[in-house]
Each structure stands twice: as C-alpha cells, then as structure tokens.
Design a protein around this motif. Structure first.
Motif, PDB file in Angstrom:
ATOM      1  N   GLU A  46       0.824  -1.211   0.000  1.00 40.98           N
ATOM      2  CA  GLU A  46       0.000   0.000   0.000  1.00 40.98           C
ATOM      3  C   GLU A  46       0.857   1.259   0.000  1.00 40.98           C
ATOM      4  O   GLU A  46       1.970   1.267   0.523  1.00 40.98           O
ATOM      5  CB  GLU A  46      -0.898   0.026   1.239  1.00 40.98           C
ATOM      6  N   ASN A  47       0.314   2.305  -0.566  1.00 42.27           N
ATOM      7  CA  ASN A  47       0.915   3.632  -0.522  1.00 42.27           C
ATOM      8  C   ASN A  47      -0.150   4.613  -0.080  1.00 42.27           C
ATOM      9  O   ASN A  47      -1.315   4.432  -0.385  1.00 42.27           O
ATOM     10  CB  ASN A  47       1.434   4.050  -1.900  1.00 42.27           C
ATOM     11  N   GLY A  48       0.254   5.649   0.618  1.00 45.26           N
ATOM     12  CA  GLY A  48      -0.690   6.674   1.031  1.00 45.26           C
ATOM     13  C   GLY A  48      -0.144   7.462   2.201  1.00 45.26           C
ATOM     14  O   GLY A  48       0.968   7.227   2.672  1.00 45.26           O
ATOM     15  N   THR A  49      -0.957   8.359   2.684  1.00 48.98           N
ATOM     16  CA  THR A  49      -0.557   9.171   3.831  1.00 48.98           C
ATOM     17  C   THR A  49      -0.465   8.289   5.073  1.00 48.98           C
ATOM     18  O   THR A  49      -0.997   7.167   5.096  1.00 48.98           O
ATOM     19  CB  THR A  49      -1.582  10.287   4.094  1.00 48.98           C
ATOM     20  N   ASP A  50       0.177   8.808   6.090  1.00 50.39           N
ATOM     21  CA  ASP A  50       0.276   8.065   7.348  1.00 50.39           C
ATOM     22  C   ASP A  50      -1.105   7.714   7.878  1.00 50.39           C
ATOM     23  O   ASP A  50      -1.344   6.595   8.330  1.00 50.39           O
ATOM     24  CB  ASP A  50       1.048   8.876   8.391  1.00 50.39           C
ATOM     25  N   ARG A  51      -2.007   8.673   7.824  1.00 51.68           N
ATOM     26  CA  ARG A  51      -3.368   8.458   8.341  1.00 51.68           C
ATOM     27  C   ARG A  51      -4.079   7.347   7.564  1.00 51.68           C
ATOM     28  O   ARG A  51      -4.735   6.482   8.140  1.00 51.68           O
ATOM     29  CB  ARG A  51      -4.163   9.765   8.271  1.00 51.68           C
ATOM     30  N   TYR A  52      -3.936   7.374   6.239  1.00 51.43           N
ATOM     31  CA  TYR A  52      -4.540   6.336   5.402  1.00 51.43           C
ATOM     32  C   TYR A  52      -3.988   4.959   5.780  1.00 51.43           C
ATOM     33  O   TYR A  52      -4.739   3.996   5.931  1.00 51.43           O
ATOM     34  CB  TYR A  52      -4.286   6.614   3.917  1.00 51.43           C
ATOM     35  N   MET A  53      -2.675   4.868   5.940  1.00 48.36           N
ATOM     36  CA  MET A  53      -2.041   3.586   6.244  1.00 48.36           C
ATOM     37  C   MET A  53      -2.511   3.047   7.597  1.00 48.36           C
ATOM     38  O   MET A  53      -2.823   1.861   7.721  1.00 48.36           O
ATOM     39  CB  MET A  53      -0.515   3.731   6.215  1.00 48.36           C
ATOM     40  N   ASP A  55      -5.329   3.856   9.219  1.00 47.21           N
ATOM     41  CA  ASP A  55      -6.753   3.527   9.151  1.00 47.21           C
ATOM     42  C   ASP A  55      -6.996   2.241   8.368  1.00 47.21           C
ATOM     43  O   ASP A  55      -7.796   1.392   8.777  1.00 47.21           O
ATOM     44  CB  ASP A  55      -7.545   4.677   8.530  1.00 47.21           C
TER      45      ASP A  55
END
Length: 132
Positions: A46-53, A55
C-alpha cells in the motif's frame, strides 16, 4: 463467557457482543499469527498518507476479527484448511467497508475490548507460571 480451552482446541475464541439490545449485535473472533502477518504483508504493497495507512491497517485487522453483524455472517477469509486466503479476505474486507464508518468505529472499539478479554484469559490462566 470466554474459555481459554476454545483457543487451545479450536485455535480461536468467539464472542457475541450486544452493542444495542435487539438492534446491533456482532460476533467477534480472535485471530492467529498467520492472519496478522498476512495483513501486514498486504499493507506492505500500500501507498498513502500516514493516516490512510493506519486507518486501512486498522480496518483490515477488524475484518479479520468480525464474524457476523446482526446475524448476517460475513464471508470467511479462511480456506477449507483454515488458512488465510487473500482473495477471500478481499471479498470480506470489501463487504465490511460498505458499512457506515460510525458503525465500523463502534465495532472496532468493541473489538479492542474483546482482544483485551482474550489476552486476560492467558494472563489469568497462566499467572502461576510467571516464575517457573
């Protein structure tokens, strides 16, 4: 009540949690090490913002632990040999993510307390072994 024997014999323990009587009930289950590591492995793609990861990891963990909501069973993520299967997990995860976020947050909180009760099964049953 939860029983450590269920984990030792069946590899998991389940509990029905009544959140709102006659309206909102879930069945939760404990997870094993394979399931935990497989979700972590899936997250590595996965890739994404810290919050996305954070959650997404939380929601994936929740998917492992939810058996049913209001009597409707979610599809299992385990194959016939009781092993984690990615395609089955994706189906279960997609189904769970269709529920309202407020509801998922409440189930996640319930799952946190359920996990604590499972941990206490071991703490309470094995306290005599601490210094052996």
């Amino acid at each position: 009540p939860l029983d450590i024997a269920d984990i030792l014999i069946h590899g998991e323990v389940q509990q029905e949690i009544i959140i709102v009587p006659n309206k909102f009930v879930v069945v939760l289950r404990s997870i094993n090490g394979e399931e935990d590591l497989k979700v972590k492995q899936l997250m590595s793609n996965e890739n994404g913002t810290d919050r996305y990861m954070v959650d997404k990891f939380s929601m994936m963990g929740l998917a492992l632990g939810v058996v049913s909501i209001n009597g409707t069973e979610l599809p299992t993520h385990l194959n016939d040999k009781k092993r984690f299967e990615e395609k089955l997990f994706e189906k279960k995860f997609d189904m769970l993510m269709r529920f309202p976020m407020t509801m998922l947050s409440d189930i996640a909180l319930q799952y946190y307390w359920f996990e604590r009760r499972v941990q206490l099964l071991f703490a309470d049953q094995t306290s005599a072994l601490k210094n052996s």
